[in-house]
Design a protein around this motif. Structure first.
Motif, PDB file in Angstrom:
ATOM      1  N   ARG A 197      -6.714  -4.926   6.584  1.00  0.00           N
ATOM      2  CA  ARG A 197      -6.537  -4.079   5.411  1.00  0.00           C
ATOM      3  C   ARG A 197      -6.556  -2.607   5.800  1.00  0.00           C
ATOM      4  O   ARG A 197      -7.296  -2.192   6.676  1.00  0.00           O
ATOM      5  N   THR A 220     -10.276 -11.727   7.131  1.00  0.00           N
ATOM      6  CA  THR A 220      -9.838 -10.362   6.829  1.00  0.00           C
ATOM      7  C   THR A 220     -10.659  -9.356   7.615  1.00  0.00           C
ATOM      8  O   THR A 220     -11.889  -9.453   7.696  1.00  0.00           O
ATOM      9  N   ARG A 240      -1.170 -16.990   4.393  1.00  0.00           N
ATOM     10  CA  ARG A 240      -2.370 -16.401   3.772  1.00  0.00           C
ATOM     11  C   ARG A 240      -3.438 -16.172   4.832  1.00  0.00           C
ATOM     12  O   ARG A 240      -3.754 -17.057   5.617  1.00  0.00           O
ATOM     13  N   GLN A 253       5.988   1.128   8.739  1.00  0.00           N
ATOM     14  CA  GLN A 253       6.390  -0.242   8.420  1.00  0.00           C
ATOM     15  C   GLN A 253       7.390  -0.774   9.443  1.00  0.00           C
ATOM     16  O   GLN A 253       7.301  -1.931   9.866  1.00  0.00           O
ATOM     17  N   TRP A 280       3.945  -7.172   7.734  1.00  0.00           N
ATOM     18  CA  TRP A 280       3.351  -6.298   6.726  1.00  0.00           C
ATOM     19  C   TRP A 280       3.458  -6.980   5.371  1.00  0.00           C
ATOM     20  O   TRP A 280       4.534  -7.394   4.971  1.00  0.00           O
ATOM     21  N   ASP A 281       2.334  -7.124   4.678  1.00  0.00           N
ATOM     22  CA  ASP A 281       2.348  -7.851   3.408  1.00  0.00           C
ATOM     23  C   ASP A 281       1.480  -7.125   2.391  1.00  0.00           C
ATOM     24  O   ASP A 281       0.250  -7.237   2.421  1.00  0.00           O
ATOM     25  N   ASP A 282       2.114  -6.358   1.514  1.00  0.00           N
ATOM     26  CA  ASP A 282       1.434  -5.753   0.382  1.00  0.00           C
ATOM     27  C   ASP A 282       0.181  -4.978   0.788  1.00  0.00           C
ATOM     28  O   ASP A 282      -0.921  -5.225   0.303  1.00  0.00           O
ATOM     29  N   GLY A 283       0.345  -4.055   1.711  1.00  0.00           N
ATOM     30  CA  GLY A 283      -0.768  -3.181   2.073  1.00  0.00           C
ATOM     31  C   GLY A 283      -1.664  -3.682   3.174  1.00  0.00           C
ATOM     32  O   GLY A 283      -2.679  -3.049   3.475  1.00  0.00           O
ATOM     33  N   GLN A 284      -1.334  -4.829   3.779  1.00  0.00           N
ATOM     34  CA  GLN A 284      -2.127  -5.287   4.902  1.00  0.00           C
ATOM     35  C   GLN A 284      -1.218  -5.914   5.954  1.00  0.00           C
ATOM     36  O   GLN A 284      -0.117  -6.388   5.662  1.00  0.00           O
TER      37      GLN A 284
END
Length: 322
Positions: free
Chosen positions: A6, A195, A191, A165, A177-181
């Motif tokens: 994150r 983290t 998934r 990115q 890169w997936d939605d801010g992480q």
């Protein structure tokens, strides 16, 4: 297992690159001692390196620590772009006790409270790793560093041209890169099962040789998070260098001929200096003469310059274009 990293705005701003002689030593040992990892591309190196390993007491300690999941204390995150092995070993010796016990227990199966005190293990471990570095990695570090520096230079151009990115997207097929992480090792399980929070400390990207072709992530960072990814060009590292046509060195000189031979791939001045064992200023002088003769082209972005031999040079060497 997929790992998500994150980011905050502050940590994105602290993305940087570094090289790690100690990390390369640990991963080289993992190949030689039969743990997970390794690849046929390293066989020419491994065949020559394996007979150099001696000292069963030292090797038993190393084997116990690197046979399975690797403890994070073996990979202190470099605070500078190119630390020496001695600097990294000093950071290893200074590992905080609670962190050492937790990581040692996780990889050996010993409860953390029963793990040995760090002062009884870390000095011996650092000494063993120093000897292994001198035997296994140091003799090849000039060529390895050239490959790693060239990789960083290429990534820097990607960052300039496409932003963070684009940089992440090109590192490895297992990094997305997936939605801010960032999700690492997510091809099978997109998934993140674990983290890592950068907490504003940033992310250090470490191109590597001996982790090729895999990517690794520190799941227990003390401060900055880190990802080790395979550097571009590793597949050519252990190949014997191409031989220039007889007589060309007598015309151009040995150093300039060696420069043209090396420039089958884009390289920085620093990478060329490391590969040929001469100073960057000497490389610059020779490149200037070759560029004036139309044998080398140079692309500059900010302070970074990548050099590549031209079609005319390829014809002189009687070699195919890259």
């Amino acid at each position: 297992m997929a790992v998500g990293i994150r980011f905050t705005a502050a940590s994105v701003a602290r993305v940087r690159f570094a090289l790690s002689p100690l990390g390369e030593t640990v991963l080289a040992l993992r190949i030689l001692l039969g743990g997970a990892g390794g690849h046929a591309v390293h066989r020419p190196w491994a065949d020559g390196a394996r007979p150099l390993l001696t000292g069963e007491r030292e090797l038993s300690l190393l084997r116990a620590l690197i046979a399975g999941p690797l403890p994070s204390f073996l990979f202190p995150v470099p605070e500078e772009r190119l630390p020496s092995a001695a600097t990294e070993l000093e950071a290893l010796r200074a590992t905080e006790e609670t962190f050492f016990r937790r990581e040692y227990g996780a990889v050996t199966g010993v409860p953390a409270e029963d793990a040995p005190a760090p002062e009884s293990v870390l000095p011996r471990l650092a000494g063993a790793l120093h000897r292994c570095h001198e035997l296994l990695v140091a003799p090849h570090w000039g060529r390895m560093r050239a490959v790693l520096e060239a990789d960083v230079a290429r990534r820097a151009l990607t960052l300039v041209d496409g932003g963070v990115q684009a940089l992440f997207a090109g590192l490895h097929e297992d990094i997305a890169w997936d939605d801010g992480q960032l999700v690492v090792n997510g091809r099978r399980t997109p998934r993140a099962a674990h983290t890592v929070d950068t907490r504003g400390h940033g992310l250090v990207l470490l191109p590597g040789v001996f982790n090729w072709p895999d990517v690794g992530v520190d799941k227990s960072p003390v401060a900055a998070a880190s990802i080790r990814y395979p550097a571009l060009g590793v597949g050519l590292l252990w190949e014997r260098p191409a031989t220039a046509p007889a007589g060309l060195a007598a015309v151009l000189g040995r150093t300039r001929t060696a420069l043209l031979t090396a420039l089958a791939e884009p390289l920085t001045t620093t990478a060329l200096a490391g590969r040929l064992g001469i100073t960057p200023s000497a490389v610059s002088q020779h490149l200037g003469a070759l560029r004036a003769a139309g044998l080398v082209s140079t692309r500059r972005t900010g302070r970074t310059a990548l050099h590549l031999r031209t079609e005319r040079a390829a014809h002189l060497l009687d070699a195919p274009l890259p």
